[in-house]
Write a protein that holds these residues in place. Structure first.
Motif, PDB file in Angstrom:
ATOM      1  N   MET A 112       0.837  -1.196   0.000  1.00 56.04           N
ATOM      2  CA  MET A 112       0.000   0.000   0.000  1.00 56.04           C
ATOM      3  C   MET A 112       0.875   1.250   0.000  1.00 56.04           C
ATOM      4  O   MET A 112       2.082   1.183   0.208  1.00 56.04           O
ATOM      5  CB  MET A 112      -0.882   0.014   1.257  1.00 56.04           C
ATOM      6  N   ILE A 113       0.179   2.386  -0.212  1.00 56.03           N
ATOM      7  CA  ILE A 113       0.897   3.649  -0.109  1.00 56.03           C
ATOM      8  C   ILE A 113       0.805   4.104   1.341  1.00 56.03           C
ATOM      9  O   ILE A 113      -0.274   4.164   1.910  1.00 56.03           O
ATOM     10  CB  ILE A 113       0.297   4.692  -1.069  1.00 56.03           C
ATOM     11  N   VAL A 114       1.974   4.360   1.923  1.00 58.90           N
ATOM     12  CA  VAL A 114       2.029   4.712   3.337  1.00 58.90           C
ATOM     13  C   VAL A 114       2.219   6.225   3.465  1.00 58.90           C
ATOM     14  O   VAL A 114       3.054   6.817   2.773  1.00 58.90           O
ATOM     15  CB  VAL A 114       3.188   3.960   4.035  1.00 58.90           C
ATOM     16  N   ALA A 115       1.410   6.815   4.336  1.00 55.56           N
ATOM     17  CA  ALA A 115       1.485   8.264   4.536  1.00 55.56           C
ATOM     18  C   ALA A 115       1.481   8.574   6.025  1.00 55.56           C
ATOM     19  O   ALA A 115       1.158   7.709   6.843  1.00 55.56           O
ATOM     20  CB  ALA A 115       0.294   8.937   3.853  1.00 55.56           C
ATOM     21  N   GLU A 116       1.883   9.799   6.363  1.00 51.12           N
ATOM     22  CA  GLU A 116       1.790  10.235   7.759  1.00 51.12           C
ATOM     23  C   GLU A 116       1.133  11.617   7.786  1.00 51.12           C
ATOM     24  O   GLU A 116       1.234  12.388   6.826  1.00 51.12           O
ATOM     25  CB  GLU A 116       3.171  10.280   8.423  1.00 51.12           C
ATOM     26  N   ALA A 117       0.491  11.912   8.899  1.00 50.23           N
ATOM     27  CA  ALA A 117      -0.208  13.194   9.010  1.00 50.23           C
ATOM     28  C   ALA A 117       0.790  14.345   8.972  1.00 50.23           C
ATOM     29  O   ALA A 117       1.877  14.257   9.539  1.00 50.23           O
ATOM     30  CB  ALA A 117      -1.001  13.231  10.315  1.00 50.23           C
ATOM     31  N   LYS A 118       0.400  15.413   8.311  1.00 54.81           N
ATOM     32  CA  LYS A 118       1.230  16.619   8.376  1.00 54.81           C
ATOM     33  C   LYS A 118       1.064  17.224   9.768  1.00 54.81           C
ATOM     34  O   LYS A 118       0.019  17.038  10.400  1.00 54.81           O
ATOM     35  CB  LYS A 118       0.738  17.638   7.344  1.00 54.81           C
ATOM     36  N   PRO A 119       2.068  17.935  10.258  1.00 54.70           N
ATOM     37  CA  PRO A 119       1.906  18.616  11.544  1.00 54.70           C
ATOM     38  C   PRO A 119       0.681  19.535  11.470  1.00 54.70           C
ATOM     39  O   PRO A 119       0.477  20.215  10.460  1.00 54.70           O
ATOM     40  CB  PRO A 119       3.199  19.436  11.681  1.00 54.70           C
ATOM     41  N   ILE A 120      -0.106  19.528  12.533  1.00 53.56           N
ATOM     42  CA  ILE A 120      -1.353  20.305  12.527  1.00 53.56           C
ATOM     43  C   ILE A 120      -1.074  21.797  12.279  1.00 53.56           C
ATOM     44  O   ILE A 120      -1.830  22.486  11.599  1.00 53.56           O
ATOM     45  CB  ILE A 120      -2.160  20.063  13.836  1.00 53.56           C
ATOM     46  N   SER A 121       0.063  22.268  12.777  1.00 56.06           N
ATOM     47  CA  SER A 121       0.404  23.690  12.588  1.00 56.06           C
ATOM     48  C   SER A 121       0.528  24.027  11.098  1.00 56.06           C
ATOM     49  O   SER A 121       0.120  25.113  10.654  1.00 56.06           O
ATOM     50  CB  SER A 121       1.720  24.011  13.302  1.00 56.06           C
ATOM     51  N   GLU A 122       1.040  23.085  10.326  1.00 57.55           N
ATOM     52  CA  GLU A 122       1.200  23.309   8.889  1.00 57.55           C
ATOM     53  C   GLU A 122      -0.176  23.394   8.213  1.00 57.55           C
ATOM     54  O   GLU A 122      -0.404  24.248   7.348  1.00 57.55           O
ATOM     55  CB  GLU A 122       2.039  22.168   8.290  1.00 57.55           C
ATOM     56  N   ILE A 123      -1.075  22.507   8.634  1.00 52.79           N
ATOM     57  CA  ILE A 123      -2.420  22.514   8.047  1.00 52.79           C
ATOM     58  C   ILE A 123      -3.162  23.793   8.442  1.00 52.79           C
ATOM     59  O   ILE A 123      -3.836  24.415   7.619  1.00 52.79           O
ATOM     60  CB  ILE A 123      -3.206  21.255   8.480  1.00 52.79           C
ATOM     61  N   LEU A 124      -2.998  24.199   9.700  1.00 51.79           N
ATOM     62  CA  LEU A 124      -3.670  25.416  10.161  1.00 51.79           C
ATOM     63  C   LEU A 124      -3.171  26.641   9.401  1.00 51.79           C
ATOM     64  O   LEU A 124      -3.931  27.575   9.120  1.00 51.79           O
ATOM     65  CB  LEU A 124      -3.484  25.599  11.671  1.00 51.79           C
ATOM     66  N   THR A 125      -1.909  26.663   9.056  1.00 56.73           N
ATOM     67  CA  THR A 125      -1.363  27.764   8.262  1.00 56.73           C
ATOM     68  C   THR A 125      -2.025  27.792   6.885  1.00 56.73           C
ATOM     69  O   THR A 125      -2.348  28.856   6.359  1.00 56.73           O
ATOM     70  CB  THR A 125       0.167  27.609   8.116  1.00 56.73           C
TER      71      THR A 125
END
Lengths: 310, 222
Positions: free
Chosen positions: B1-14
């Motif tokens: 499968m394609i493995v991913a990880e969450a982006k830091p929440i601060s990056e998404i909030l920006t």
């Protein structure tokens, strides 16, 4: 027609059956070549050729071909090193043409340390071809006069082809076979990783001789004199693929205060003398890191001077 | 499968800063399996964005939706009526999802909510490991079913470099030396000779080096 593959001084010395002696020199981390010239002056007449490292430990330095030319102009024969980390097959082949056209006749083919260890860990690496494939590329360019794509070369580059071997890295059982692969791919000479565990190296060389590999390729044993107890401990613990026995560290520790470096040199000299007698060993590659000014002393003590003129 | 990880929440909030209506879009494919981009994670991210907005005195209207897959136009179509009503979409699918969304909804702002890592699988609960580099020409049969292109730090094809130590790669004690594994398996099977053969340089034309890739199966093309 010459019987030589490349006609370098190193090849001539080895082919004449003389016990070869090569040195090593790192290019500067800048465009200042004053110190490089000084290093070359220290090595001149002491060794048959000098390895010019290629961004060693993945730290940016002056390009190995440029530093090789400087050394050559100083009257010292370079052994131009090339790593696969920084060049794809186009760059590798064009550098081979370039160095040959400027009079370089020896080349050492390496994979290269991973950039993670260096001063640009964010870099993208290349590894288009591996070191054994590179050996074969340079051999094909020389002996068949062809590029990797089969296209003919107008004046093929004639280089004496070297490779590295680390008898101490794991899996041990495979090391002699990897050496055999390098020789089959086209290596003319081998320079080994620094040797400290003589028992294990003797065992390795016995396997090399049993397989007849020493008859197909010249094997130069790697020696790096220890400058201090700290250096020995660092090499033992921090450098991957290095085998430094405790007895060696103990001996350095036992040296009188301020005499550890002298003891390190004495140990290196003893090693060189042992290599001269060891079946299958055709010479010594001395990697005196930032100790180029001590090479003459080591060479003299080990009875390596004067260097043969072939 | 394609493995991913969450982006830091601060990056998404920006990314979503100042926006009033945000849609968090999950995917039931690989990212659900690796616990980063499914319905559950879409809910958590949506709450985080709401809370962060509230702290700044903004009531952000955050919608949540999870598609069967985001790598298929058929499923992307499903949100055609809701996407235009949002200021932005945060896709927590792999890198394919936000791009399919951007292509289908050219007027929408689409942000990636995860970092896509590699093709691999779970080797233990909570631990994923890379297996395939997608080079386009599989050669693992030469290496005992293990891939040195993806799993050797130097992609060596003719044996281990001098940095292999205690079965680990020189770059980290957390990385297995795949060549150590290849050699040991060959020895165990009495097939070491297979590894003595010179493996010639690989053609990278089928890998990303040959340019962005495309696959056409004529019999399936309507």
């Amino acid at each position: 027609m010459s019987d030589y593959k490349a006609g370098s001084n190193l090849e001539k010395v080895l082919k004449a059956g003389k016990f070869a002696f090569t040195g090593e020199c790192g290019p500067p981390q800048g465009a200042n070549i004053t110190k490089l010239k000084e290093k070359a002056a220290h090595l001149k007449g002491c060794v048959d050729a000098v390895n010019i490292t290629d961004n060693q430990t993945a730290v940016v330095r002056m390009s190995s071909w440029a530093a090789s030319l400087t050394v050559l102009q100083e009257g010292v024969e370079p052994n131009f090193q090339m790593v696969c980390r920084d060049r794809n097959r186009l760059a590798a082949q064009s550098d081979v043409l370039g160095v040959y056209s400027h009079g370089i006749r020896n080349m050492l083919c390496l994979s290269g340390d991973h950039q993670k260890f260096g001063n640009h860990p964010e870099a993208k690496n290349v590894f288009d071809i591996d070191s054994i494939q590179l050996i074969n590329v340079v051999k094909t360019m020389r002996d068949e006069g062809k590029f990797m794509n089969g296209q003919e070369i107008d004046v093929p580059p004639k280089l004496f082809i070297g490779a590295a071997s680390n008898p101490f890295a794991e899996p041990y059982e495979f090391r002699v076979f990897r050496l055999a692969k390098k020789i089959a791919a086209g290596a003319d000479f081998i320079q080994t990783q620094c040797i400290y565990n003589m028992v294990r190296f003797r065992d390795f060389m016995k396997r090399v001789v049993d397989m007849g590999l020493h008859e197909k390729c010249y094997i130069l044993a790697g020696v790096t004199p220890m400058k201090s107890v700290g250096m020995a401990q660092y090499m033992a613990k921090q450098v991957p693929g290095m085998d430094v026995p405790d007895s060696l560290i103990k001996r350095l520790k036992g040296a009188p205060k301020g005499k550890a470096a002298a003891e390190g040199i004495k140990m290196a000299v003893e090693q060189i003398q042992e290599f001269k007698e060891m079946p299958g060993v055709a010479g010594v590659h001395l990697m005196a890191i930032e100790w180029e000014h001590r090479v003459r002393e080591i060479a003299e003590l080990a009875g390596m001077l004067p260097r043969p003129v072939v | 499968m394609i493995v991913a990880e969450a982006k830091p929440i601060s990056e998404i909030l920006t990314m979503v800063k100042g926006l009033k209506k945000v849609l968090v879009l999950g995917c039931k494919g690989c990212v659900t399996v690796c616990n980063v981009g499914g319905a559950k994670e879409a809910g958590i991210l949506a709450s985080s964005i709401r809370i962060a907005g509230r702290k700044e005195g903004i009531m952000v209207d955050v919608g949540e939706h999870t598609l069967e897959r985001q790598c298929d136009p058929e499923y992307i179509e499903e949100v055609k009526d809701i996407v235009p009503s949002y200021d932005a979409v945060v896709s927590i699918a792999c890198g394919v999802g936000p791009q399919f969304l951007s292509e289908r909804y050219p007027g929408a702002k689409v942000f990636p909510g995860v970092n896509t890592k590699f093709m691999g699988g779970a080797v233990a609960h909570g631990i994923w490991s890379e297996r395939c580099a997608g080079c386009g020409t599989c050669v693992i049969h030469y290496f005992g079913g293990m891939c040195p292109i993806a799993r050797c730090s130097k992609s060596l094809m003719n044996g281990p470099c001098g940095g292999s130590s205690h079965g680990k790669c020189e770059i980290s004690k957390d990385v297995d030396c795949i060549w150590d594994m290849i050699v040991r398996k060959a020895m165990d099977q009495g097939r070491l000779n297979d590894l003595l053969e010179f493996r010639p340089p690989k053609s990278w034309t089928t890998a990303r080096d040959g340019g962005p890739r495309r696959m056409i199966r004529e019999e399936l093309v309507k």
